[in-house]
Design a protein around this motif. Sequence first.
Motif, PDB file in Angstrom:
ATOM      1  N   LEU A   1      -8.418 -24.135  -4.025  1.00  0.00           N
ATOM      2  CA  LEU A   1      -9.135 -23.078  -4.725  1.00  0.00           C
ATOM      3  C   LEU A   1      -8.936 -23.131  -6.224  1.00  0.00           C
ATOM      4  O   LEU A   1      -7.906 -23.578  -6.722  1.00  0.00           O
ATOM      5  N   TYR A   2      -9.932 -22.637  -6.939  1.00  0.00           N
ATOM      6  CA  TYR A   2      -9.797 -22.284  -8.349  1.00  0.00           C
ATOM      7  C   TYR A   2     -10.052 -20.790  -8.464  1.00  0.00           C
ATOM      8  O   TYR A   2     -11.020 -20.279  -7.888  1.00  0.00           O
ATOM      9  N   MET A   3      -9.202 -20.088  -9.181  1.00  0.00           N
ATOM     10  CA  MET A   3      -9.441 -18.684  -9.468  1.00  0.00           C
ATOM     11  C   MET A   3      -9.919 -18.564 -10.906  1.00  0.00           C
ATOM     12  O   MET A   3      -9.391 -19.219 -11.815  1.00  0.00           O
ATOM     13  N   THR A   4     -10.922 -17.743 -11.117  1.00  0.00           N
ATOM     14  CA  THR A   4     -11.471 -17.561 -12.455  1.00  0.00           C
ATOM     15  C   THR A   4     -10.508 -16.765 -13.325  1.00  0.00           C
ATOM     16  O   THR A   4      -9.460 -16.305 -12.868  1.00  0.00           O
ATOM     17  N   GLU A   5     -10.896 -16.576 -14.566  1.00  0.00           N
ATOM     18  CA  GLU A   5     -10.157 -15.672 -15.442  1.00  0.00           C
ATOM     19  C   GLU A   5     -10.208 -14.255 -14.848  1.00  0.00           C
ATOM     20  O   GLU A   5     -11.122 -13.935 -14.087  1.00  0.00           O
ATOM     21  N   PRO A   6      -9.234 -13.392 -15.180  1.00  0.00           N
ATOM     22  CA  PRO A   6      -9.180 -12.054 -14.582  1.00  0.00           C
ATOM     23  C   PRO A   6     -10.411 -11.207 -14.884  1.00  0.00           C
ATOM     24  O   PRO A   6     -11.065 -11.375 -15.914  1.00  0.00           O
ATOM     25  N   THR A   7     -10.702 -10.293 -13.953  1.00  0.00           N
ATOM     26  CA  THR A   7     -11.809  -9.350 -14.145  1.00  0.00           C
ATOM     27  C   THR A   7     -11.274  -7.931 -14.386  1.00  0.00           C
ATOM     28  O   THR A   7     -11.523  -7.357 -15.420  1.00  0.00           O
ATOM     29  N   ILE A   8     -10.528  -7.369 -13.413  1.00  0.00           N
ATOM     30  CA  ILE A   8      -9.938  -6.032 -13.591  1.00  0.00           C
ATOM     31  C   ILE A   8      -8.481  -6.048 -13.156  1.00  0.00           C
ATOM     32  O   ILE A   8      -8.012  -7.006 -12.534  1.00  0.00           O
ATOM     33  N   GLU A   9      -7.757  -4.965 -13.468  1.00  0.00           N
ATOM     34  CA  GLU A   9      -6.366  -4.803 -13.044  1.00  0.00           C
ATOM     35  C   GLU A   9      -6.305  -3.895 -11.816  1.00  0.00           C
ATOM     36  O   GLU A   9      -7.139  -3.006 -11.645  1.00  0.00           O
ATOM     37  N   ASN A  10      -5.296  -4.114 -10.968  1.00  0.00           N
ATOM     38  CA  ASN A  10      -5.150  -3.330  -9.752  1.00  0.00           C
ATOM     39  C   ASN A  10      -3.714  -3.452  -9.257  1.00  0.00           C
ATOM     40  O   ASN A  10      -2.902  -4.179  -9.844  1.00  0.00           O
ATOM     41  N   PHE A  11      -3.381  -2.761  -8.171  1.00  0.00           N
ATOM     42  CA  PHE A  11      -2.070  -2.927  -7.534  1.00  0.00           C
ATOM     43  C   PHE A  11      -2.177  -2.557  -6.064  1.00  0.00           C
ATOM     44  O   PHE A  11      -3.135  -1.901  -5.635  1.00  0.00           O
ATOM     45  N   SER A  12      -1.194  -2.980  -5.279  1.00  0.00           N
ATOM     46  CA  SER A  12      -1.157  -2.678  -3.850  1.00  0.00           C
ATOM     47  C   SER A  12      -0.384  -1.392  -3.611  1.00  0.00           C
ATOM     48  O   SER A  12       0.624  -1.126  -4.276  1.00  0.00           O
ATOM     49  N   THR A  13      -0.843  -0.613  -2.632  1.00  0.00           N
ATOM     50  CA  THR A  13      -0.199   0.653  -2.318  1.00  0.00           C
ATOM     51  C   THR A  13      -0.429   0.979  -0.845  1.00  0.00           C
ATOM     52  O   THR A  13      -0.844   0.110  -0.072  1.00  0.00           O
ATOM     53  N   LEU A  14      -0.169   2.231  -0.467  1.00  0.00           N
ATOM     54  CA  LEU A  14      -0.411   2.674   0.903  1.00  0.00           C
ATOM     55  C   LEU A  14      -1.474   3.761   0.925  1.00  0.00           C
ATOM     56  O   LEU A  14      -1.490   4.646   0.068  1.00  0.00           O
ATOM     57  N   LEU A  15      -2.355   3.677   1.912  1.00  0.00           N
ATOM     58  CA  LEU A  15      -3.296   4.749   2.228  1.00  0.00           C
ATOM     59  C   LEU A  15      -2.772   5.415   3.486  1.00  0.00           C
ATOM     60  O   LEU A  15      -2.498   4.745   4.490  1.00  0.00           O
ATOM     61  N   VAL A  16      -2.601   6.735   3.448  1.00  0.00           N
ATOM     62  CA  VAL A  16      -2.019   7.472   4.571  1.00  0.00           C
ATOM     63  C   VAL A  16      -2.880   8.695   4.877  1.00  0.00           C
ATOM     64  O   VAL A  16      -3.800   9.028   4.128  1.00  0.00           O
ATOM     65  N   LYS A  17      -2.563   9.369   5.966  1.00  0.00           N
ATOM     66  CA  LYS A  17      -3.232  10.634   6.269  1.00  0.00           C
ATOM     67  C   LYS A  17      -2.606  11.741   5.424  1.00  0.00           C
ATOM     68  O   LYS A  17      -1.386  11.753   5.200  1.00  0.00           O
ATOM     69  N   ALA A  18      -3.427  12.649   4.949  1.00  0.00           N
ATOM     70  CA  ALA A  18      -2.918  13.793   4.198  1.00  0.00           C
ATOM     71  C   ALA A  18      -1.947  14.575   5.081  1.00  0.00           C
ATOM     72  O   ALA A  18      -2.206  14.781   6.274  1.00  0.00           O
ATOM     73  N   GLY A  19      -0.807  14.992   4.501  1.00  0.00           N
ATOM     74  CA  GLY A  19       0.181  15.749   5.259  1.00  0.00           C
ATOM     75  C   GLY A  19       1.217  14.902   5.972  1.00  0.00           C
ATOM     76  O   GLY A  19       2.117  15.431   6.631  1.00  0.00           O
ATOM     77  N   THR A  20       1.115  13.570   5.850  1.00  0.00           N
ATOM     78  CA  THR A  20       2.087  12.689   6.481  1.00  0.00           C
ATOM     79  C   THR A  20       3.464  12.834   5.840  1.00  0.00           C
ATOM     80  O   THR A  20       3.589  13.302   4.699  1.00  0.00           O
ATOM     81  N   THR A  21       4.481  12.404   6.560  1.00  0.00           N
ATOM     82  CA  THR A  21       5.849  12.420   6.011  1.00  0.00           C
ATOM     83  C   THR A  21       6.101  11.213   5.107  1.00  0.00           C
ATOM     84  O   THR A  21       7.128  11.147   4.442  1.00  0.00           O
ATOM     85  N   ILE A  22       5.163  10.244   5.096  1.00  0.00           N
ATOM     86  CA  ILE A  22       5.301   9.079   4.206  1.00  0.00           C
ATOM     87  C   ILE A  22       4.800   9.485   2.822  1.00  0.00           C
ATOM     88  O   ILE A  22       3.602   9.669   2.616  1.00  0.00           O
ATOM     89  N   THR A  23       5.721   9.636   1.891  1.00  0.00           N
ATOM     90  CA  THR A  23       5.347  10.112   0.553  1.00  0.00           C
ATOM     91  C   THR A  23       5.514   9.051  -0.535  1.00  0.00           C
ATOM     92  O   THR A  23       5.066   9.247  -1.658  1.00  0.00           O
ATOM     93  N   THR A  24       6.189   7.942  -0.211  1.00  0.00           N
ATOM     94  CA  THR A  24       6.334   6.827  -1.150  1.00  0.00           C
ATOM     95  C   THR A  24       6.093   5.533  -0.375  1.00  0.00           C
ATOM     96  O   THR A  24       6.171   5.507   0.863  1.00  0.00           O
ATOM     97  N   VAL A  25       5.837   4.437  -1.083  1.00  0.00           N
ATOM     98  CA  VAL A  25       5.590   3.165  -0.405  1.00  0.00           C
ATOM     99  C   VAL A  25       6.837   2.683   0.334  1.00  0.00           C
ATOM    100  O   VAL A  25       6.731   1.963   1.338  1.00  0.00           O
ATOM    101  N   ALA A  26       8.016   3.106  -0.111  1.00  0.00           N
ATOM    102  CA  ALA A  26       9.251   2.739   0.585  1.00  0.00           C
ATOM    103  C   ALA A  26       9.289   3.338   1.989  1.00  0.00           C
ATOM    104  O   ALA A  26       9.993   2.846   2.883  1.00  0.00           O
ATOM    105  N   GLY A  27       8.509   4.384   2.206  1.00  0.00           N
ATOM    106  CA  GLY A  27       8.453   5.036   3.504  1.00  0.00           C
ATOM    107  C   GLY A  27       7.788   4.207   4.585  1.00  0.00           C
ATOM    108  O   GLY A  27       7.776   4.609   5.759  1.00  0.00           O
ATOM    109  N   ALA A  28       7.245   3.041   4.230  1.00  0.00           N
ATOM    110  CA  ALA A  28       6.655   2.157   5.233  1.00  0.00           C
ATOM    111  C   ALA A  28       7.718   1.524   6.126  1.00  0.00           C
ATOM    112  O   ALA A  28       7.407   1.036   7.220  1.00  0.00           O
TER     113      ALA A  28
END
Length: 264
Positions: A116-143
């Motif tokens: 593969l070749y990857m082009t020059e960057p387009t936008i910035e982003n990061f990985s995180t968690l999507l959870v249900k509202a009201g869950t006890t998982i409040t930080t990514v460490a909670g995974a």
Amino acid sequence: MNLRMPGFAVPFMLCAFAVAPAHAAGPSYAEKLATSGTITIATTGNAPPMTTVGTDGKLTGFDVELCRRIAEGLELKTEFVRVDFSATIPGLKAGRFDMICSATARTPQRLASPDLYMTEPTIENFSTLLVKAGTTITTVAGAKGKTVGAVRGGQENKLLADIFGSDITITTYPGIAEEILDLKNGRIDAIAINYVTASQHVKEDAALKVLKPGFTVDGVSPYTHALIVSRSQPELLEAVNTELKRLKDSGELAALEKEWIGGN
């Protein structure tokens, strides 16, 4: 004075004829395109706002519209092919696609890939968690100790395994819609996903919550997005990067980001 200058006429004509065939041949990458005169682009269509299907049933989103602008600059038609994310890179390697445009992270592993070749960057982003509202998982460490969904072929699989090892159960999916369904039905506890796409889903569904800050891993998250072309097409990479620079310099890239990503 002799204005006809016969001594120069013949060399000039020879030069003109010598240059013409090279111009007619066009850019060298054109001969290697999957379809002549068209750039064939793989995308999932299920990672809004980067790649999605509009109310008219047509593909759209930041990545899709960006690729359309690039194709216009290269004077090529566009053909988008919807596939699962895990099928994008194998399809590129097999020559079915000329480019991948599907919310792809510009990771060290992909940059070092022999395929593969990857082009020059387009936008910035990061990985995180999507959870249900009201869950006890409040930080990514909670995974830790939980069952977490991730898209097959995405960088989040390795990220979760590297951080949590055997202290996590990873369930893989062909796309984000399937993950969200299982999250809502309680089959998984969270989804590892990019922040921009997670934020879009939260905007549309109050039952979901995106965690911030996300994962921080050197060279993995935060990261930039990029488009992908085959290693067999260095000339296409150069042409796409030239168009990306033009779009950045003209402000068109920033305008697309504001339109599609905005407050995300």
